[in-house]
Design an enzyme around this catalytic site. Structure first.
Site, PDB file in Angstrom:
ATOM      1  CG  HIS A 174     -23.412 110.505   2.643  1.00 30.29           C
ATOM      2  ND1 HIS A 174     -23.150 109.463   1.785  1.00 30.29           N
ATOM      3  CD2 HIS A 174     -23.841 111.534   1.847  1.00 30.29           C
ATOM      4  CE1 HIS A 174     -23.419 109.829   0.541  1.00 30.29           C
ATOM      5  NE2 HIS A 174     -23.838 111.093   0.548  1.00 30.29           N
TER       6      HIS A 174
ATOM      7  CD  GLU B   8     -19.873 119.242  -2.815  1.00 28.10           C
ATOM      8  OE1 GLU B   8     -19.508 118.867  -3.945  1.00 28.10           O
ATOM      9  OE2 GLU B   8     -21.012 119.006  -2.365  1.00 28.10           O
TER      10      GLU B   8
END
Lengths: 433, 338
Positions: free
Chosen positions: B139, B70
């Site tokens: 998440h 990321e």
């Protein structure tokens, strides 16, 4: 080092003063000489000025009673580090611990910690004059001049909510305007003249009277905007329960504050004179001049028989003699005038409200409040107008006034100079306001 | 609800995910500078199948699969934005923004300021966010308040298919970085979406339901829970106004304050952790303004619990505000019980 702000001694026999409100918030800058907080003593309410420039910190909560000479806040220099409050506030009513000759010995027989010393998690106590109220309720009360502390709260923990203010406002009777005057909503009946320019003149009537009593004088004051306030339990004002002179004075002050006048000439008659004086003492910056007509508050004596006679009268026949005691020339009090006056006093609740007020202001025929110290403090142009045949309050009370107060003493005039010699009083006022 | 002129355009039902895809399709088709970047957004179609088959229409040069980093992907996107492209960078989960904070907070948000306005970073980042999918602590978070704390970023949370299309297109017009938080539960929600190009303004809240008794300011999925609660409340004689905040930064002060001035009662509902969250900011905004004088009850905040999102489905539900929580708060505040 921060500068201590102390509770000043403003009366000879003052021991403590109560902080009523701060003009400046915590952490805000103040300028030397600017109004900093309002205090109330047993006798008077007044504004206290900042002793120095600085940033205000550690202010004593509003409503606390502080002994004279004790700190109520500290002023810090710009940029000065603000630490712990330099000293605790001295409590006014905590008794001194009794001195003991016993040696201090640790008690080892009770090893449990003293839980009473631990913080208790209970709802924060609310000072008697600091009601629990929502911001909306406060804003509404402020706008309409109501004393939020006098209202009943229906919310959780007794919180005063908007609907409580609304219902209080609905109990205030509808204001009816006199010809040429417009009425305003508020806790006290206020009427304003439609003409005039410049600094307004605020007229405060006397006990058992009403705003109509100013009519003869008003012809002489047409050049200024006139604002007439009616006292609680009088005229068209609501019949509030008033505990003492200080409470009455506070109600009037709140009404005056709500008018939003930057500056005003105050004219008060009798009890209205005492209230004007108290108001000028608390709001000196808002007062351009002070005119006291046969004022109360400058000595203990008052004609108790006339007061109770006025209050008791339920018919023209019993009212007439006492009305005549108000004036020197009894021919002024015609039968028609008496009947008119009685019709204005026909409502029993009005008489009851005034009797209740007389009980706290003039118990046993004595003036229970003393404003001589306030008169000594007055710096605004002040004049006293009195009739030397006043049968209600002795005109010689005027002699207690300090040298800078002008005296106008009329021969052959009673307790109502503004009616008995309206032209003469009018021309004095006309040159003054 | 849309202020754009194309509100008159014909609409049809699209899902939230389809509305995003349509916005990206329009942007790719009309502006060569627009590129999509992200992990598995190419042939796989994206972790939540938002990108779909766009790679087949525009090719791998414009719909770019990035490696599993990321920080690297976000860095490339910021660099591409600095050199003239308009990248739309997709995170698989908003939680992974933690890995890319350097690029988002220290680079994208600050480069314009540090170079005296000589450059801008027209990057758009998309963050699938929120709980309710059984994906547990790493998440399921709602971290929009983290990024909302950074000057230089714009942070939006569209709650409807129409808004997410319009706000994504508005984000591409914005010269500075715009962070779009998309609640995963919303992806399958259907709604009317105008055809063609239009934008929905960033920084403007929407009044989803007018009411006079209390104001519920909600974000993202919570807007729908608040609306459902408001319907129940209406049956009880409580008339709730529901405001969809839509943008976290810059926040629409006036819409919120006007509503509080009208109702005098405020409930904030948001999925992020309650403490130091969006509700705190809204409450402080009210307390610092003249709208304070109109409050007739304490403010209530309903936010996420002070814990990581649990895996157990019942605990997961309990960790974020639900319709009964909103009902309870609204009844208490409207009846003066708090």
């Amino acid at each position: 080092m921060p500068v201590e702000v102390i509770m000043p001694k403003v009366d000879m026999d003052m021991a403590t003063g109560k902080i009523m409100s701060w003009h400046v918030g915590e952490g805000e800058a103040v300028t030397k000489g600017a109004p900093l907080f309002d205090i109330e003593t047993d006798k008077a309410a007044m504004e206290v000025e900042a002793p120095d420039n600085g940033i205000l910190h550690h202010t004593a909560p509003e409503g606390t009673e502080v002994p004279i000479g004790q700190a109520v806040a500290w002023l810090y220099a710009e940029g000065e580090a603000v630490g712990e409050q330099p000293a605790p506030f001295a409590a006014a009513k905590t008794p001194e611990p009794a001195p003991s000759d016993e040696p201090v010995v640790a008690d080892i027989s009770h090893p449990e910690p003293d839980v009473s010393a631990l913080p208790q998690f209970a709802p924060a106590p609310i000072a008697a004059d600091r009601a629990r109220a929502t911001p909306k309720a406060r804003a509404m009360a402020r706008k309409s001049g109501l004393d939020i502390n006098a209202l009943h709260g229906s919310g959780p923990l007794g919180r005063i909510q908007a609907e409580d203010v609304l219902s209080a406002l609905q109990t205030v009777p509808a204001m009816v305007a006199a010809p040429g005057f417009s009425a305003e909503n508020g806790p006290l009946s206020v009427t304003r003249s439609r003409g005039g320019t410049g600094t307004p003149v605020v007229l405060i009537h006397g006990f058992a009277s009403d705003a109509q009593s100013w009519a003869p004088l008003e012809a002489h004051l047409k050049h200024r905007p006139l604002v007439r306030i009616e006292l609680p339990g009088h005229g068209k004002s609501p019949k509030l329960r008033i505990a003492d002179f200080a409470a009455l004075s506070r109600t009037l002050r709140q009404c005056f504050d709500s008018l939003g006048l930057e500056n005003a000439h105050l004219v008060g008659h009798s009890l209205g004179g005492a209230l004007s004086l108290a108001l000028a003492d608390t709001r000196p910056r808002s007062v351009a001049s002070l005119t006291l007509i046969a004022p109360a508050g400058l000595g203990p004596e008052i004609n108790g028989a006339a007061l109770s006679g006025l209050l008791k009268a339920t018919r023209a026949e019993s009212l007439g003699p006492w009305l005549k005691a108000l004036v020197a020339d009894e021919t002024l009090i015609t039968d028609a005038y008496v009947r008119l006056a009685m019709s204005g006093r026909s409502e029993p609740n009005l008489r009851h409200a005034q009797s209740a007020l007389a009980d706290v202001l003039f118990p046993d025929g004595v003036q229970a409040f003393d404003l001589r110290a306030a008169l000594d403090r007055i710096e605004r142009p002040t004049r006293i107008i009195w009739g030397k045949q006043d049968g209600i309050i002795p005109w010689k009370h005027a002699f207690g006034a300090p040298g800078h107060v002008a005296l106008h003493l009329f021969k052959g005039i009673g307790h109502m100079p503004q009616i008995e010699c309206a032209d003469a009083v009018g021309s004095i006022l006309k040159s003054a306001v | 609800m849309n202020t754009h002129a194309t509100i008159e355009a014909p609409t049809r039902e699209l899902s939230y995910a389809e509305a995003i895809r349509e916005a990206m399709d329009i942007a790719l088709g009309s502006d060569e500078a627009v590129v999509l970047m992200g992990e598995d957004i190419g042939v796989y179609g994206g972790a939540f199948q938002v990108t779909g088959d766009l790679v087949h229409k525009y090719g791998e040069d414009r719909v770019i699969d990035t490696p599993i980093s990321e920080l690297g992907g976000a860095g490339v996107a910021v660099g591409a934005a600095l050199t003239g492209l308009k990248p739309i960078f997709e995170f698989q989960f908003s939680d992974f923004a933690a890995l890319a904070m350097e690029q988002i907070v220290n680079q994208a948000a600050k480069v314009r300021y540090m170079l005296g306005g000589a450059v801008s970073v027209p990057v758009v980042m998309r963050f699938p966010a929120g709980s309710g999918t059984g994906a547990a602590a790493q998440h399921s978070q709602s971290i929009e308040a983290w990024l909302g704390h950074v000057p230089g970023l714009k942070v939006v949370q569209p709650s409807t298919p129409e808004d997410v299309k319009g706000m994504l297109l508005a984000a591409l017009e914005d010269p500075d970085p715009v962070m779009i938080f998309e609640h995963k539960i919303l992806y399958k929600m259907k709604g009317h979406v105008p055809e063609g190009y239009y934008t929905t303004p960033i920084g403007k809240a929407a009044i989803r339901r007018e009411g006079k008794d209390l104001s519920i300011v909600a974000t993202s999925l919570m807007v729908h829970k608040a609306l459902a609660a408001a319907e129940t409340l209406a049956g009880e004689g409580i008339d709730a106004e529901v405001i969809d905040l839509r943008t976290v930064r810059p926040m629409d002060r006036e819409t919120v304050l006007n509503s509080v001035r009208k109702t005098g009662r405020l409930v904030c509902v948001y999925e992020g952790v309650k403490t130091l969250g969006i509700g705190a900011e809204i409450s402080a905004m009210v307390a610092e303004s003249d709208a304070f004088d109109f409050l007739d009850a304490p403010i209530i905040r309903l936010g996420g619990a002070e814990c990581p999102i649990p895996y157990n489905p019942e605990l997961e539900k309990a960790a974020v505000p639900q319709i009964p929580d909103i009902l309870e708060a609204a009844r208490a505040i409207a009846k003066g019980h708090v």
